[in-house]
Scaffold this motif. Structure first.
Motif, short mmCIF file in Angstrom:
data_model
loop_
_atom_site.label_atom_id
_atom_site.label_comp_id
_atom_site.label_asym_id
_atom_site.label_seq_id
_atom_site.Cartn_x
_atom_site.Cartn_y
_atom_site.Cartn_z
N VAL A 71 99.74 20.03 44.20
CA VAL A 71 98.63 19.84 45.12
C VAL A 71 99.37 19.14 46.42
O VAL A 71 100.17 18.37 46.48
CB VAL A 71 97.61 18.87 44.62
N GLY A 72 98.55 19.45 47.65
CA GLY A 72 99.27 18.91 48.71
C GLY A 72 98.19 18.99 49.93
O GLY A 72 97.44 20.03 49.82
N PHE A 73 98.20 18.15 50.68
CA PHE A 73 97.64 18.20 52.20
C PHE A 73 98.34 17.21 53.06
O PHE A 73 98.40 16.19 52.86
CB PHE A 73 96.16 17.65 52.02
N GLY A 74 99.41 17.70 53.61
CA GLY A 74 100.26 16.98 54.48
C GLY A 74 101.37 16.73 53.61
O GLY A 74 102.66 17.22 53.47
N ALA A 75 101.14 15.93 52.55
CA ALA A 75 102.01 15.34 51.64
C ALA A 75 101.51 16.00 50.38
O ALA A 75 100.61 16.24 50.05
CB ALA A 75 101.96 13.67 51.55
N GLY A 76 102.51 16.20 49.49
CA GLY A 76 102.14 16.97 48.25
C GLY A 76 102.84 16.28 47.11
O GLY A 76 104.08 15.84 47.16
N LEU A 101 106.85 16.99 51.82
CA LEU A 101 106.21 16.67 52.98
C LEU A 101 106.29 17.84 53.97
O LEU A 101 107.46 18.49 53.96
CB LEU A 101 107.06 15.50 53.76
N GLY A 102 105.33 18.09 54.75
CA GLY A 102 105.39 19.38 55.62
C GLY A 102 104.14 19.62 55.91
O GLY A 102 103.07 19.10 55.35
N LEU A 103 104.09 20.96 56.02
CA LEU A 103 102.88 21.57 56.46
C LEU A 103 102.33 22.36 55.22
O LEU A 103 102.97 23.45 54.71
CB LEU A 103 102.96 22.76 57.65
N GLN A 104 101.27 21.73 54.61
CA GLN A 104 100.79 22.44 53.26
C GLN A 104 99.07 21.99 53.18
O GLN A 104 99.04 20.87 53.58
CB GLN A 104 101.53 21.80 52.17
N ALA A 105 98.77 22.82 52.26
CA ALA A 105 97.36 22.57 52.09
C ALA A 105 96.92 23.38 50.73
O ALA A 105 97.29 24.42 50.71
CB ALA A 105 96.63 22.83 53.29
N LEU A 173 95.10 28.10 45.25
CA LEU A 173 95.25 28.70 46.69
C LEU A 173 96.04 27.70 47.27
O LEU A 173 95.59 26.36 47.52
CB LEU A 173 93.70 28.74 47.45
N MET A 174 97.31 28.04 47.82
CA MET A 174 98.04 27.01 48.73
C MET A 174 99.12 27.57 49.63
O MET A 174 99.49 28.73 49.37
CB MET A 174 99.23 26.59 47.26
N ALA A 175 99.08 27.00 50.82
CA ALA A 175 100.05 27.51 51.75
C ALA A 175 100.81 26.36 52.03
O ALA A 175 100.42 25.10 52.20
CB ALA A 175 99.21 27.77 53.15
N GLN A 176 102.31 26.51 52.07
CA GLN A 176 103.03 25.43 52.08
C GLN A 176 104.17 25.85 53.11
O GLN A 176 104.93 27.01 52.97
CB GLN A 176 103.45 25.12 50.88
N LEU A 177 104.63 25.03 53.82
CA LEU A 177 106.10 25.04 54.56
C LEU A 177 106.58 23.59 54.56
O LEU A 177 106.05 22.75 55.52
CB LEU A 177 105.82 25.42 55.91
N ALA A 178 107.27 23.36 53.48
CA ALA A 178 107.58 21.86 53.28
C ALA A 178 108.85 21.68 52.89
O ALA A 178 109.56 22.50 52.37
CB ALA A 178 106.64 21.30 52.41
N ALA A 179 109.32 20.52 52.88
CA ALA A 179 110.62 19.97 52.31
C ALA A 179 110.33 19.06 51.20
O ALA A 179 109.37 18.29 51.04
CB ALA A 179 111.39 19.23 53.38
N ALA A 180 111.07 19.16 49.93
CA ALA A 180 110.58 18.46 48.88
C ALA A 180 111.72 17.78 48.08
O ALA A 180 113.01 18.33 48.30
CB ALA A 180 109.94 19.47 47.73
N GLY A 181 111.71 16.97 47.43
CA GLY A 181 112.63 16.24 46.52
C GLY A 181 112.10 16.54 44.98
O GLY A 181 110.86 16.20 44.64
#
Length: 190
Positions: A71-76, A101-105, A173-181
């Motif tokens: 799940v995410g909105f900005g942070a996920g 962290l990134g563009l995600q919702a 339903l998820m859109a994401q352009l993010a970097a993750a650890g």
């Protein structure tokens, strides 16, 4: 001079015969829901995508996560539990947790299988919780995705350090352009 070729072929055949296929004869404990779900996930993946068979055949071991929730909105955040199988035995349970962290919702669930092509990669994973990409207990990565369906072939694959990772959407339903650890933990079977 001509004897070296038959000897070399004999050694190669012995190595292939003795190499442990990841799923030689593993049977889940019917009283353990995580093992049952993992076995069901393996069966679903094999039926849905025959192109994955070489990975199943060549792997020394595999980690199966029947359900990873994200799940995410900005942070996920994401988390999931699974099993590590080598040959005909369950080595233990695995878990993963991630922060992105990134563009995600949105939110989604997916299943994931990590194929370990070498037993050395499995040893590194069980000792350090590391997939071998970088030293330490944390794996870093980036992801661009959009999930709005529940079916489909393995959408992403990563190959590095004798490890192949595949994920398959289970829905959301998820859109994401993010970097993750991502952090993995291994708990050996008692």
């Amino acid at each position: 001079m001509k004897l070296w070729l038959p000897a070399l072929l004999l050694v190669a055949q012995a190595q292939i015969a003795l190499a442990p296929p990841a799923l030689a004869a593993w049977e889940p404990d019917p009283g353990n829901p995580l093992q049952v779900a993992s076995a069901r996930t393996i069966a679903e993946w094999r039926a849905a995508d025959p192109a994955l068979e070489p990975f199943f055949a060549e792997a020394c071991a595999l980690a199966v996560f029947p359900r990873v929730v994200q799940v995410g909105f900005g942070a996920g955040v994401a988390w999931g539990r699974g099993v590590l199988i080598a040959g005909d035995r369950l080595k233990g349970e695995v878990s993963q947790s991630a922060l992105s962290l990134g563009l995600q919702a949105g939110g989604e669930a997916h299943s994931q299988v990590i194929f370990f092509r070498s037993c050395e990669a499995v040893d590194l994973f069980t000792k350090s919780g590391n997939l071998g990409f970088i030293p330490g207990r944390l794996e870093l990565g980036g992801r661009a995705s959009a999930a709005a369906v529940t079916r489909g072939a393995a959408a992403e694959a990563a190959f590095s350090s004798d490890v192949a990772i595949f994920s398959r959407s289970r829905g959301g339903l998820m859109a994401q352009l993010a970097a993750a650890g991502v952090r993995y933990r291994f708990t050996p079977r008692p």
